[in-house]
Enzyme design. Structure first.
Site, mmCIF file in Angstrom:
data_model
loop_
_atom_site.group_PDB
_atom_site.id
_atom_site.type_symbol
_atom_site.label_atom_id
_atom_site.label_comp_id
_atom_site.label_asym_id
_atom_site.label_seq_id
_atom_site.Cartn_x
_atom_site.Cartn_y
_atom_site.Cartn_z
ATOM 1 N N HIS A 36 0.835 -1.203 0.000
ATOM 2 C CA HIS A 36 0.000 0.000 0.000
ATOM 3 C C HIS A 36 0.873 1.257 0.000
ATOM 4 O O HIS A 36 0.582 2.228 -0.696
ATOM 5 C CB HIS A 36 -0.927 0.011 1.215
ATOM 6 C CG HIS A 36 -2.196 -0.751 1.014
ATOM 7 N ND1 HIS A 36 -2.233 -2.124 0.923
ATOM 8 C CD2 HIS A 36 -3.463 -0.330 0.866
ATOM 9 C CE1 HIS A 36 -3.487 -2.507 0.736
ATOM 10 N NE2 HIS A 36 -4.251 -1.434 0.702
ATOM 11 N N LYS A 101 -10.285 -8.167 7.892
ATOM 12 C CA LYS A 101 -10.993 -8.435 9.151
ATOM 13 C C LYS A 101 -10.808 -7.237 10.063
ATOM 14 O O LYS A 101 -9.801 -6.539 9.988
ATOM 15 C CB LYS A 101 -10.493 -9.724 9.799
ATOM 16 C CG LYS A 101 -9.062 -9.663 10.276
ATOM 17 C CD LYS A 101 -8.652 -10.952 10.962
ATOM 18 C CE LYS A 101 -7.212 -10.842 11.454
ATOM 19 N NZ LYS A 101 -6.757 -12.067 12.105
#
Length: 182
Positions: A36, A101
């Site tokens: 990222h 999650k």
């Protein structure tokens, strides 16, 4: 259970609602923190990305090496909050969904509403089971990052729940409210 075919259209994203159970099939890309960071740096410099984010789903996972005879090793979801600092940039570049999650930060939820995206949660602790849903895996970018590299996965029937929808509905908040009323 709804069937989702990746990449996703705006129409598909807009009809998803928090709590919907979905099975994802098609192409998804893996990326964690380090990937990222590199993607955001490339976006800020106006450089081309190793893959188009338009309509894509990014799965927050760092797969284990594939055992003999398998496509991929265990590939369970990583805690998504680790990507919060980068996620609004990827959403502005066209990403439509993330799989991970745990809850997301307010800036991420605001960006999801602004750009029309959903957050899908999948089963933590079930990486071996989820690996069975991967039919093909191909290195795309940043192989020097090891398990944090970007890998193109062809998945079939990856089970998820819409944890946060494009209108800001948030399963984590709904769950807390229900618990506090009990």
């Amino acid at each position: 259970m709804l069937e989702l075919k990746a990449p996703l259209s705006n129409e598909t994203v807009n009809r998803l609602r928090v709590g919907d159970l979905v099975k994802v099939s098609g192409t998804v890309y893996t990326a964690r923190d380090a990937a990222h960071q590199l993607i955001v740096k490339a976006l800020e410099k106006g450089e081309s990305l190793p893959f188009s984010l338009e309509g894509q789903i990014v799965y927050y996972t760092g797969p284990c090496p594939a055992p003999p005879g398998r496509v991929i090793g265990s590939c369970g979801p990583t805690t998504s909050g680790r990507m919060d600092a980068y996620t609004p940039h990827l959403l502005s570049a066209g990403m439509k969904a993330m799989i991970g999650k745990g809850d997301r930060g307010g800036e991420v939820v605001d960006a999801m509403q602004k750009y029309g995206a959903v957050y899908l949660a999948t089963i933590g602790g079930a990486g071996a089971y989820l690996a069975g849903k991967v039919k093909k895996a191909e290195m795309v970018a940043y192989p020097e990052l090891g398990p944090e590299a970007v890998i193109r996965l062809e998945v079939e029937g990856l089970p998820c729940v819409v944890a946060i929808d494009s209108r800001g509905g948030n399963l984590y908040h709904i769950g807390k409210q229900r618990f506090n009323r009990a």
